[in-house]
Write a protein that holds these residues in place. Structure first.
Motif, PDB file in Angstrom:
ATOM      1  N   ASN A 340       0.825  -1.205   0.000  1.00 48.16           N
ATOM      2  CA  ASN A 340       0.000   0.000   0.000  1.00 48.16           C
ATOM      3  C   ASN A 340       0.862   1.259   0.000  1.00 48.16           C
ATOM      4  N   ALA A 341       1.943   1.254   0.797  1.00 52.95           N
ATOM      5  CA  ALA A 341       2.827   2.422   0.859  1.00 52.95           C
ATOM      6  C   ALA A 341       3.506   2.662  -0.483  1.00 52.95           C
ATOM      7  N   ARG A 342       3.969   1.576  -1.123  1.00 52.68           N
ATOM      8  CA  ARG A 342       4.625   1.729  -2.431  1.00 52.68           C
ATOM      9  C   ARG A 342       3.641   2.206  -3.488  1.00 52.68           C
ATOM     10  N   GLU A 343       2.421   1.682  -3.426  1.00 50.70           N
ATOM     11  CA  GLU A 343       1.402   2.114  -4.385  1.00 50.70           C
ATOM     12  C   GLU A 343       1.066   3.590  -4.179  1.00 50.70           C
ATOM     13  N   TYR A 344       0.999   4.005  -2.918  1.00 50.45           N
ATOM     14  CA  TYR A 344       0.728   5.403  -2.608  1.00 50.45           C
ATOM     15  C   TYR A 344       1.865   6.290  -3.119  1.00 50.45           C
ATOM     16  N   GLN A 345       3.115   5.835  -2.941  1.00 51.36           N
ATOM     17  CA  GLN A 345       4.260   6.572  -3.446  1.00 51.36           C
ATOM     18  C   GLN A 345       4.188   6.691  -4.969  1.00 51.36           C
ATOM     19  N   PHE A 346       3.908   5.575  -5.635  1.00 50.92           N
ATOM     20  CA  PHE A 346       3.855   5.568  -7.096  1.00 50.92           C
ATOM     21  C   PHE A 346       2.778   6.528  -7.601  1.00 50.92           C
ATOM     22  N   ASN A 347       1.585   6.469  -7.007  1.00 42.70           N
ATOM     23  CA  ASN A 347       0.491   7.336  -7.444  1.00 42.70           C
ATOM     24  C   ASN A 347       0.788   8.802  -7.167  1.00 42.70           C
ATOM     25  N   SER A 348       1.442   9.080  -6.019  1.00 43.07           N
ATOM     26  CA  SER A 348       1.781  10.462  -5.683  1.00 43.07           C
ATOM     27  C   SER A 348       2.785  11.025  -6.668  1.00 43.07           C
ATOM     28  N   ILE A 349       3.779  10.203  -7.031  1.00 43.95           N
ATOM     29  CA  ILE A 349       4.790  10.650  -7.989  1.00 43.95           C
ATOM     30  C   ILE A 349       4.160  10.862  -9.366  1.00 43.95           C
ATOM     31  N   ARG A 350       3.297   9.922  -9.777  1.00 44.92           N
ATOM     32  CA  ARG A 350       2.634  10.059 -11.073  1.00 44.92           C
ATOM     33  C   ARG A 350       1.767  11.309 -11.134  1.00 44.92           C
ATOM     34  N   GLN A 351       1.132  11.648 -10.018  1.00 44.30           N
ATOM     35  CA  GLN A 351       0.291  12.840  -9.980  1.00 44.30           C
ATOM     36  C   GLN A 351       1.131  14.097 -10.229  1.00 44.30           C
ATOM     37  N   LYS A 352       2.373  14.096  -9.729  1.00 43.37           N
ATOM     38  CA  LYS A 352       3.250  15.247  -9.931  1.00 43.37           C
ATOM     39  C   LYS A 352       3.625  15.420 -11.403  1.00 43.37           C
ATOM     40  N   GLU A 353       3.537  14.342 -12.171  1.00 45.93           N
ATOM     41  CA  GLU A 353       3.866  14.429 -13.590  1.00 45.93           C
ATOM     42  C   GLU A 353       3.015  15.494 -14.277  1.00 45.93           C
ATOM     43  N   HIS A 354       1.814  15.716 -13.764  1.00 47.80           N
ATOM     44  CA  HIS A 354       0.905  16.698 -14.356  1.00 47.80           C
ATOM     45  C   HIS A 354       0.896  18.006 -13.563  1.00 47.80           C
ATOM     46  N   THR A 355       0.989  17.923 -12.228  1.00 51.50           N
ATOM     47  CA  THR A 355       0.900  19.131 -11.402  1.00 51.50           C
ATOM     48  C   THR A 355       2.233  19.846 -11.256  1.00 51.50           C
ATOM     49  N   ASP A 356       3.336  19.095 -11.223  1.00 53.05           N
ATOM     50  CA  ASP A 356       4.665  19.690 -11.058  1.00 53.05           C
ATOM     51  C   ASP A 356       5.672  18.848 -11.842  1.00 53.05           C
ATOM     52  N   PRO A 357       5.674  18.979 -13.181  1.00 50.18           N
ATOM     53  CA  PRO A 357       6.498  18.092 -14.006  1.00 50.18           C
ATOM     54  C   PRO A 357       7.992  18.183 -13.713  1.00 50.18           C
ATOM     55  N   ASP A 358       8.492  19.370 -13.363  1.00 48.43           N
ATOM     56  CA  ASP A 358       9.919  19.506 -13.066  1.00 48.43           C
ATOM     57  C   ASP A 358      10.291  18.702 -11.821  1.00 48.43           C
ATOM     58  N   GLN A 359       9.474  18.821 -10.786  1.00 50.02           N
ATOM     59  CA  GLN A 359       9.732  18.070  -9.558  1.00 50.02           C
ATOM     60  C   GLN A 359       9.574  16.571  -9.798  1.00 50.02           C
ATOM     61  N   TYR A 360       8.616  16.201 -10.637  1.00 49.02           N
ATOM     62  CA  TYR A 360       8.407  14.792 -10.964  1.00 49.02           C
ATOM     63  C   TYR A 360       9.647  14.196 -11.629  1.00 49.02           C
ATOM     64  N   ARG A 361      10.174  14.900 -12.625  1.00 47.33           N
ATOM     65  CA  ARG A 361      11.344  14.381 -13.321  1.00 47.33           C
ATOM     66  C   ARG A 361      12.555  14.304 -12.400  1.00 47.33           C
ATOM     67  N   ALA A 362      12.691  15.296 -11.518  1.00 43.92           N
ATOM     68  CA  ALA A 362      13.806  15.266 -10.566  1.00 43.92           C
ATOM     69  C   ALA A 362      13.686  14.070  -9.632  1.00 43.92           C
ATOM     70  N   THR A 363      12.454  13.771  -9.201  1.00 41.53           N
ATOM     71  CA  THR A 363      12.230  12.634  -8.318  1.00 41.53           C
ATOM     72  C   THR A 363      12.539  11.317  -9.024  1.00 41.53           C
ATOM     73  N   VAL A 364      12.131  11.222 -10.285  1.00 39.40           N
ATOM     74  CA  VAL A 364      12.383   9.990 -11.047  1.00 39.40           C
ATOM     75  C   VAL A 364      13.885   9.786 -11.257  1.00 39.40           C
ATOM     76  N   LEU A 365      14.601  10.859 -11.583  1.00 38.87           N
ATOM     77  CA  LEU A 365      16.042  10.739 -11.782  1.00 38.87           C
ATOM     78  C   LEU A 365      16.750  10.342 -10.492  1.00 38.87           C
ATOM     79  N   GLU A 366      16.292  10.864  -9.365  1.00 37.47           N
ATOM     80  CA  GLU A 366      16.877  10.474  -8.085  1.00 37.47           C
ATOM     81  C   GLU A 366      16.591   9.005  -7.788  1.00 37.47           C
TER      82      GLU A 366
END
Length: 591
Positions: A340-366
């Motif tokens: 559940n925690a991993r799924e929540y993390q995945f969904n939260s990160i995916r949501q940033k892809e639309h709301t904050d794309p720069d932060q999303y890409r930085a998170t993915v690269l990290e």
């Protein structure tokens, strides 16, 4: 001077604003750690220390008290450098009123004198519970202030719910307070997790009624037990278990943590909640877990006597035993919470892809950096792919991603020059050598941090040989991405690197690999088409580049030129002998 006692410390900036709140078993030792030599502090902690103008503390009796006080002060001051709860929304509770004939309803406000159960992270789940209670216990939904005296005086009339069988009619004296409240107590027991006991109780009543030959009553008890069993079947961990535990799991990245909490009572999961935390300075996982437990304690009330965790928090709590399971049902509960925690993390990160794309890409690269084990962030990634059909027109492609996005102006395509036949390994070595020998000569400061090879161990080894010959193996990280199982392969490692198939990091690698494949295939097709044209027209004596273009523009394709009448060709070209030669060559030469 700070005392050697448990407590909470507060740091203030020059304007008197609280910028950090922390807890400690020993205030003196903990605060001293912040003022160690700068080289022993992390970058973010050095920034925090540079802002401190004053410090205060509060002494408490125990670590648990310090944790609770810290949690309350963080909510009060919301300090800039603390772990902050990302979602501060109010979750709904199921309320059982303290009336003589209690109501059961959903609310977000807590009033003294009533009993509350929750909060529920899913409003739909809470509403489903209420619907189940109203459908099986005939409890009232009206807002009347029901008392025995008002009922005896006939002050109220039954509403529609009574006539359709959804209410027992307590307002009209159709059911006694004792009988009505017996149903309410069953509801309370269910909300506390006592579903197994109630099911067993109904089964016992069913058998007793059947023994007395009261089959209609036995059927009523059976239907109640079956209804409970069906509704709660997805929550029951094991039918025979009688477990009361709280379960916590936690995953984190560089700047955020994601936690899941599950409450189990009587072997049934009665509550579950996901929470996100923003990390403004580096925090140890044990400290984040302690904050998570404190937050749940403030939302859900007293923590269970046994708490299942993936690792120990940095506080001890009186009457609470922390346990890290290694097998059995409790390990299964921890695994469920972690998913559940991993799924929540995945969904939260995916949501940033639309709301904050720069932060999303930085998170993915990290995330990718950690997954591969790199020391630096892969801001610049290049991927290579070979393309040929049975050794014909062998080509390779190189695509470039910067900041997690394709940089198409930097894409490169290669014709294989030194390799004869379909030799993917040697072709990969040639292309990698050509690419980086040229970059070393022209742009040595623009080398990528990560190189991805589309292929397995063979292609990766030959690419690594090319980098070794150029002296780049210490500067660059190179991995292979095998198509069959989407495995990430490292040089010298006999085992593939495990990256969660649902992770954004692996999906980024797949996207880069697919882009290299697309770019290479496009280039290969264009060469193949040109080769086919050249073999059909260019070899004919008297047909130059301009004549070839004129013919193709006029007739559209080589087959149409071959099918054209000689007279038509002669009229178009103005040369009968050339028209005859083209017609004979195209119709006699295999296409």
């Amino acid at each position: 001077m700070f005392p050697h006692s448990p407590g909470v410390y507060r740091y203030y900036d020059s304007e008197g604003i609280v910028i950090y709140v922390g807890k400690a078993k020993d205030l003196h030792k903990r605060v001293a750690q912040y003022f160690a030599p700068p080289e022993r502090l992390t970058a973010k902690t050095r920034i925090l220390v540079s802002k401190i103008a004053d410090a205060q503390y509060s002494v408490v009796d125990s670590e648990a008290d310090a944790l609770l006080l810290e949690n309350n002060l963080i909510k009060q001051y919301r300090p800039k450098y603390n772990i902050l709860l990302k979602d501060s929304k109010t979750y709904p509770w199921i309320c059982v009123t303290g009336d003589e004939f209690p109501k059961v309803y959903l609310t977000r406000r807590v009033v003294k004198g009533n009993r509350y159960f929750g909060p529920y992270s899913s409003v739909m789940h809470a509403r489903n519970l209420l619907e189940f209670f109203h459908g099986n216990y005939k409890i009232r939904s009206c807002n009347h202030k029901l008392t025995s005296d008002a009922i005896l005086r006939g002050r109220y009339r039954p509403c529609l719910d009574f006539h359709i069988g959804r209410c027992a009619g307590c307002c009209a004296g159709k059911i006694s307070a004792a009988e009505y409240n017996a149903g309410i107590e069953e509801i309370v027991s269910l909300l506390k997790g006592g579903v197994n006991e109630i099911i067993q109780h109904y089964r016992h009543l069913m058998r007793d009624a059947a023994d007395r030959l009261e089959f209609e009553q036995a059927q009523i008890y059976k239907e109640k037990a079956d209804s409970l069993q069906q509704h709660y079947s997805k929550s029951v961990v094991t039918a025979a278990s009688d477990v009361d535990v709280d379960v916590f799991s936690l995953v984190q990245d560089a700047s955020e943590a994601y936690g899941n909490f599950i409450r189990v009572r009587g072997g049934a999961i009665i509550q579950s909640l996901n929470l996100g935390f923003k990390l403004n300075i580096e925090e140890e996982p044990a400290s984040i877990l302690s904050e998570f437990i404190a937050e749940i304690g403030s939302k859900f009330g007293k923590i269970a006597g046994e708490v299942i965790v993936p690792f120990l928090p940095d506080v001890e709590m009186e009457g609470v035993r922390f346990r890290i399971p290694v097998k059995g049902d409790k390990l299964a509960l921890l695994d469920l919470s972690a998913r559940n925690a991993r799924e929540y993390q995945f969904n939260s990160i995916r949501q940033k892809e639309h709301t904050d794309p720069d932060q999303y890409r930085a998170t993915v690269l990290e995330e990718l950096r950690k997954a591969i084990g790199m020391d630096v962030l892969p801001e610049h990634i290049e991927c290579f792919d070979n393309s040929n059909i049975q050794g014909t027109n062998p080509v390779a492609s190189c695509v470039v991603f910067r900041g997690g996005m394709p940089s198409k102006k930097d894409y490169r395509k290669f014709k294989i020059k030194t390799v004869i036949g379909a030799n993917d390994y040697a072709s990969m070595k040639e292309v990698v050598n050509r690419r980086y020998s040229r970059m070393l000569a022209e742009a040595p400061d623009d080398l990528p941090q990560l190189i991805v090879i589309d292929g397995g161990k063979g292609q990766l080894d030959f690419a690594f040989q090319a980098l070794a010959e150029l002296g780049l193996t210490e500067k660059l990280t190179v991995v292979g991405l095998a198509k069959r199982l989407e495995e990430v392969i490292r040089v010298g490692d006999p085992y593939p690197l495990f990256i969660d198939r649902n992770s954004a990091a692996l999906k980024l690698l797949q996207r880069i690999r697919d882009e290299a494949h697309r770019f290479g295939i496009t280039f290969h097709r264009s060469l193949r088409s040109k080769s086919q044209i050249e073999s059909a027209l260019t070899g004919i004596k008297g047909v130059g580049e301009q004549t070839e273009k004129r013919l193709l523009m006029h007739y559209g394709s080589v087959p149409r030129i071959a099918a054209a009448d000689v007279e038509d060709l002669a009229s178009f070209l103005g040369k009968r002998d050339l028209a005859l030669r083209i017609h004979d060559e195209l119709n006699n030469k295999p296409q």
